[in-house]
Design a protein around this motif. Structure first.
Motif, PDB file in Angstrom:
ATOM      1  N   VAL A   5       0.831  -1.209   0.080  1.00  0.00           N
ATOM      2  CA  VAL A   5      -0.032  -0.054  -0.005  1.00  0.00           C
ATOM      3  C   VAL A   5       0.946   1.158   0.116  1.00  0.00           C
ATOM      4  O   VAL A   5       0.679   2.209  -0.580  1.00  0.00           O
ATOM      5  N   ARG A   6       2.051   1.200   0.535  1.00  0.00           N
ATOM      6  CA  ARG A   6       2.921   2.481   0.901  1.00  0.00           C
ATOM      7  C   ARG A   6       3.433   2.649  -0.390  1.00  0.00           C
ATOM      8  O   ARG A   6       3.539   3.979  -1.091  1.00  0.00           O
ATOM      9  N   THR A   7       3.779   1.681  -1.060  1.00  0.00           N
ATOM     10  CA  THR A   7       4.567   1.803  -2.516  1.00  0.00           C
ATOM     11  C   THR A   7       3.434   2.213  -3.538  1.00  0.00           C
ATOM     12  O   THR A   7       3.724   3.061  -4.335  1.00  0.00           O
ATOM     13  N   PHE A   8       2.535   1.822  -3.388  1.00  0.00           N
ATOM     14  CA  PHE A   8       1.293   2.055  -4.223  1.00  0.00           C
ATOM     15  C   PHE A   8       0.841   3.585  -4.258  1.00  0.00           C
ATOM     16  O   PHE A   8       0.812   4.305  -5.154  1.00  0.00           O
ATOM     17  N   TRP A   9       0.857   4.043  -2.912  1.00  0.00           N
ATOM     18  CA  TRP A   9       0.571   5.485  -2.741  1.00  0.00           C
ATOM     19  C   TRP A   9       1.781   6.430  -3.145  1.00  0.00           C
ATOM     20  O   TRP A   9       1.357   7.348  -3.742  1.00  0.00           O
ATOM     21  N   ARG A  10       2.896   6.189  -2.987  1.00  0.00           N
ATOM     22  CA  ARG A  10       3.972   6.953  -3.442  1.00  0.00           C
ATOM     23  C   ARG A  10       3.871   6.959  -4.961  1.00  0.00           C
ATOM     24  O   ARG A  10       4.106   8.158  -5.365  1.00  0.00           O
ATOM     25  N   ALA A  11       3.752   5.841  -5.496  1.00  0.00           N
ATOM     26  CA  ALA A  11       3.620   5.948  -7.033  1.00  0.00           C
ATOM     27  C   ALA A  11       2.319   6.781  -7.562  1.00  0.00           C
ATOM     28  O   ALA A  11       2.698   7.602  -8.534  1.00  0.00           O
ATOM     29  N   ARG A  12       1.371   6.828  -6.891  1.00  0.00           N
ATOM     30  CA  ARG A  12       0.034   7.377  -7.304  1.00  0.00           C
ATOM     31  C   ARG A  12       0.368   8.800  -7.166  1.00  0.00           C
ATOM     32  O   ARG A  12       0.026   9.921  -7.999  1.00  0.00           O
ATOM     33  N   LEU A  13       0.817   9.296  -5.902  1.00  0.00           N
ATOM     34  CA  LEU A  13       1.250  10.728  -5.766  1.00  0.00           C
ATOM     35  C   LEU A  13       2.193  11.189  -6.634  1.00  0.00           C
ATOM     36  O   LEU A  13       1.771  12.435  -7.134  1.00  0.00           O
ATOM     37  N   LEU A  14       3.265  10.415  -6.933  1.00  0.00           N
ATOM     38  CA  LEU A  14       4.113  11.123  -7.816  1.00  0.00           C
ATOM     39  C   LEU A  14       3.618  11.120  -9.372  1.00  0.00           C
ATOM     40  O   LEU A  14       4.044  11.816 -10.184  1.00  0.00           O
ATOM     41  N   ARG A  15       2.543  10.258  -9.651  1.00  0.00           N
ATOM     42  CA  ARG A  15       1.960  10.241 -10.821  1.00  0.00           C
ATOM     43  C   ARG A  15       1.084  11.467 -11.143  1.00  0.00           C
ATOM     44  O   ARG A  15       1.051  12.181 -12.169  1.00  0.00           O
ATOM     45  N   ILE A  16       0.525  11.995  -9.777  1.00  0.00           N
ATOM     46  CA  ILE A  16      -0.502  13.048 -10.052  1.00  0.00           C
ATOM     47  C   ILE A  16       0.120  14.484  -9.763  1.00  0.00           C
ATOM     48  O   ILE A  16      -0.106  15.425 -10.580  1.00  0.00           O
ATOM     49  N   PHE A  17       0.794  14.456  -8.732  1.00  0.00           N
ATOM     50  CA  PHE A  17       1.115  16.019  -8.166  1.00  0.00           C
ATOM     51  C   PHE A  17       2.092  16.698  -8.721  1.00  0.00           C
ATOM     52  O   PHE A  17       1.928  18.114  -8.958  1.00  0.00           O
ATOM     53  N   PRO A  18       3.171  16.112  -9.348  1.00  0.00           N
ATOM     54  CA  PRO A  18       4.259  16.959 -10.168  1.00  0.00           C
ATOM     55  C   PRO A  18       3.560  17.610 -11.220  1.00  0.00           C
ATOM     56  O   PRO A  18       3.602  18.851 -11.649  1.00  0.00           O
ATOM     57  N   GLY A  19       2.634  16.820 -12.095  1.00  0.00           N
ATOM     58  CA  GLY A  19       2.177  17.478 -13.261  1.00  0.00           C
ATOM     59  C   GLY A  19       0.862  18.414 -12.707  1.00  0.00           C
ATOM     60  O   GLY A  19       0.791  19.439 -13.615  1.00  0.00           O
TER      61      GLY A  19
END
Length: 284
Positions: A5-19
């Motif tokens: 779950v931790r890795t999943f959330w880190r990947a999702r947040l990096l997919r959404i927030f920089p852009g």
């Protein structure tokens, strides 16, 4: 399905927030002031800063501001510089729901855990589609997008039981047309449309589209601002709607590519390097 779950959330947040951060900064401090300067509309830096900071919440209800006062006066939607951003908050809610369920439960139980709220929500929206509901729903009502997200998750989880044959694709196409004609899109369209899009992609020569530069997120977050810039120049009153849409798409594609190439991909590359330096993508 393959990570914590931790890795999943880190990947999702990096997919959404920089852009997202790059987009709202571009809107606040490039699109809005330039269009205001070109058209004589009002632009206040303080209001732009508030717009920028509030939308770092990913469009959270009651927090994110929809527009920058005065910068879009006289347009069909003068209060919104980036209308679709409100859906990002609910996308994160969906990730929380699906990610938690898949992270805690076995796949067999996860299927049921996501199917039940989908069926209950669809049944409730169906009562509204039929005119049995007590209230009219606002345009930014989150339940219908949530059902769409769940439909995609369920299509993946039940992929071993869903046919992807040409007959199935045809049946889904007929179903989508029939549901649209009956006015039941909000409640019944989700599964047939999702299966239609995913299964038909197996037969269309589109496998390479987005395989290297996935501009879908950039189109999603920059599409509305680009259209507002064009509208502020008066294009929406000078050309037919379809021509306006075509011009908007042509202009948003390079903007979305820049976002993908120089913001989103480097952010995901950082995540891969953090996990395993050998997996970092090579950006040509």
């Amino acid at each position: 399905m393959t990570s914590t779950v931790r890795t999943f959330w880190r990947a999702r947040l990096l997919r959404i927030f920089p852009g997202l951060v790059a987009c709202i900064a571009t809107v606040s401090f490039v699109f809005a002031p330039l269009s205001a300067l070109a058209t004589g509309r009002r632009y206040a830096f303080y209001d732009a800063v508030l717009f920028f900071l509030s939308n770092l919440s990913a469009g959270a209800p009651g927090v994110a501001l929809r527009g920058i006062p005065g910068s879009l006066d006289g347009l069909p939607d003068p209060g919104a510089w980036n209308g679709p951003l409100w859906t990002l908050f609910w996308e994160l809610v969906c990730y929380a729901l699906a990610g938690t369920v898949l992270g805690v439960l076995r796949p067999e139980l996860a299927r049921v855990a996501l199917l039940v709220p989908f069926l209950v929500g669809s049944a409730f929206v169906f009562t509204l589609d039929m005119g049995w509901g007590p209230v009219r729903t606002p345009p930014d009502w989150p339940l219908v997008p949530l059902l769409t997200f769940l439909a995609g998750s369920l299509t993946y989880l039940y992929r071993d039981r869903i046919s992807a044959s040409q007959v199935a694709v045809g049946a889904c196409a007929v179903g989508v047309i029939a549901i649209g004609g009956a006015g039941l899109v909000p409640s019944l369209i989700h599964i047939p449309l999702c299966v239609l899009l995913l299964a038909s992609s197996l037969y269309l020569p589109l496998a390479s589209v987005g395989s290297r530069f996935d501009i879908s997120y950039g189109v999603y977050i920059y599409g509305w601002p680009v259209q507002q810039v064009l509208a502020s120049m008066g294009l929406h009153t000078a050309v037919p709607p379809l021509f306006f849409a075509a011009v908007s798409l042509l202009l948003v594609f390079p903007v979305a590519w820049l976002s993908c190439r120089y913001v989103e991909m480097p952010a995901r590359g950082w995540f891969r390097r953090w996990k395993d330096p050998r997996r970092a993508p090579q950006l040509a």
